[in-house]
Design an enzyme around this catalytic site. Structure first.
Site, PDB file in Angstrom:
ATOM      1  N   HIS A 250      -2.437   1.400   6.893  1.00  0.00           N
ATOM      2  CA  HIS A 250      -2.819   1.377   5.149  1.00  0.00           C
ATOM      3  C   HIS A 250      -2.639   2.744   4.866  1.00  0.00           C
ATOM      4  O   HIS A 250      -2.547   3.668   5.567  1.00  0.00           O
ATOM      5  CB  HIS A 250      -4.187   0.812   5.069  1.00  0.00           C
TER       6      HIS A 250
ATOM      7  N   ASN B 194      -5.959   2.285  -4.340  1.00  0.00           N
ATOM      8  CA  ASN B 194      -4.573   1.848  -3.443  1.00  0.00           C
ATOM      9  C   ASN B 194      -4.338   0.376  -3.635  1.00  0.00           C
ATOM     10  O   ASN B 194      -4.888  -0.281  -4.659  1.00  0.00           O
ATOM     11  CB  ASN B 194      -5.292   1.778  -1.984  1.00  0.00           C
TER      12      ASN B 194
ATOM     13  N   CYS C  41       0.808  -1.411  -0.187  1.00  0.00           N
ATOM     14  CA  CYS C  41       0.036  -0.112   0.059  1.00  0.00           C
ATOM     15  C   CYS C  41       0.876   1.440   0.258  1.00  0.00           C
ATOM     16  O   CYS C  41       0.787   2.244  -0.968  1.00  0.00           O
ATOM     17  CB  CYS C  41      -1.016   0.063   1.178  1.00  0.00           C
TER      18      CYS C  41
END
Length: 249
Positions: free
Chosen positions: A212, A224, A166
């Site tokens: 994240h 993402n 990520c």
């Protein structure tokens, strides 16, 4: 005999009188011892006048004609001089400015080299064609990031189009825009400027927490990289807990 003595006395008195009167004494000359004539010698001096002057008044007074134009202080051409301290400050400022320009030039060259290398890597992969960003704008960033949707897998610790996690995806996309970011979602949650709430968020903002990181695209959606690869997801799905919104552009 008495007559001679009287004459001598008279001559002496006359000489004394002439002395006090400022006239040179008479010289007596005897003529056969019987008669004496007086010889008078005089001396003349030029007339002098003593004039006293007021020296202080003459030294300090000046007469200027009423129609004379001497200009004002602002018209004087006085050379400007600088102290050594002022010269040192200017030299230090010039050196700092030159160093800043050199650093900016080196950074621009490094960014150009990085983009060139990225283009080479993308072209050599042969899996898909990617168009580099055409400027440092939000629209350019989103267009560039969209090219990877559904094409790049999730790889833990990765940060290239061959595979990324990520934060590696966010780092790579912003890196191609000339922005250097850390490869850790918790650190990305502190970069740029803070945005107060999702209502104030704009496309291109980074949304991140310790678990994240993603790029906001608007309408409550992010682009993402997660376990299912590079894709679009609703914020509520990928950020079930609190997060930070950070603005770069």
């Amino acid at each position: 005999m008495k007559h001679i003595k009287h004459c001598s006395v008279i001559a002496a008195l006359a000489a004394a009188a002439l002395t006090f009167a400022g006239v040179a004494p008479a010289a007596l000359a005897a003529n056969d011892g019987a008669t004496q004539d007086a010889v008078v010698v005089t001396r003349s001096f030029p007339k002098t006048n003593a004039v006293k002057k007021n020296i202080l008044a003459e030294a300090s007074s000046t007469q200027v004609e009423s129609d004379s134009d001497w200009g004002g202080v602002e018209s004087l051409n006085v050379p400007q001089t600088k102290s050594q301290a002022e010269k040192d400050v200017e030299a230090a400022a010039a050196a700092a400015e030159q160093q800043r320009q050199q650093q900016a030039q080196a950074q621009a060259q490094a960014q150009a080299a990085s983009r060139s290398a990225a283009r080479s890597d993308l072209s050599s992969s042969g899996s898909f064609t990617v168009t580099p960003p055409d400027g440092a704008s939000v629209s350019s960033l989103l267009t560039f990031a969209n090219q990877f949707v559904g094409k790049v897998p999730y790889v833990s610790g990765g940060n290239t189009p061959s595979g990324w996690d990520c934060s590696g995806f966010v780092q790579y996309v912003y890196g191609q825009m000339g922005v250097s970011l850390p490869h850790y979602s918790g650190a990305q949650a502190t970069v740029g400027r803070a945005v107060g709430s999702l209502a104030d968020a704009q496309p291109g903002d980074i949304i991140a927490n310790a678990q994240h990181a993603a790029i906001y695209v608007g309408n409550g959606m992010v682009i993402n990289s997660q376990l299912n690869g590079t894709r679009y997801d609703p914020i509520a799905w990928v950020f079930p807990s609190s997060y930070s919104i950070r603005r770069i552009f």
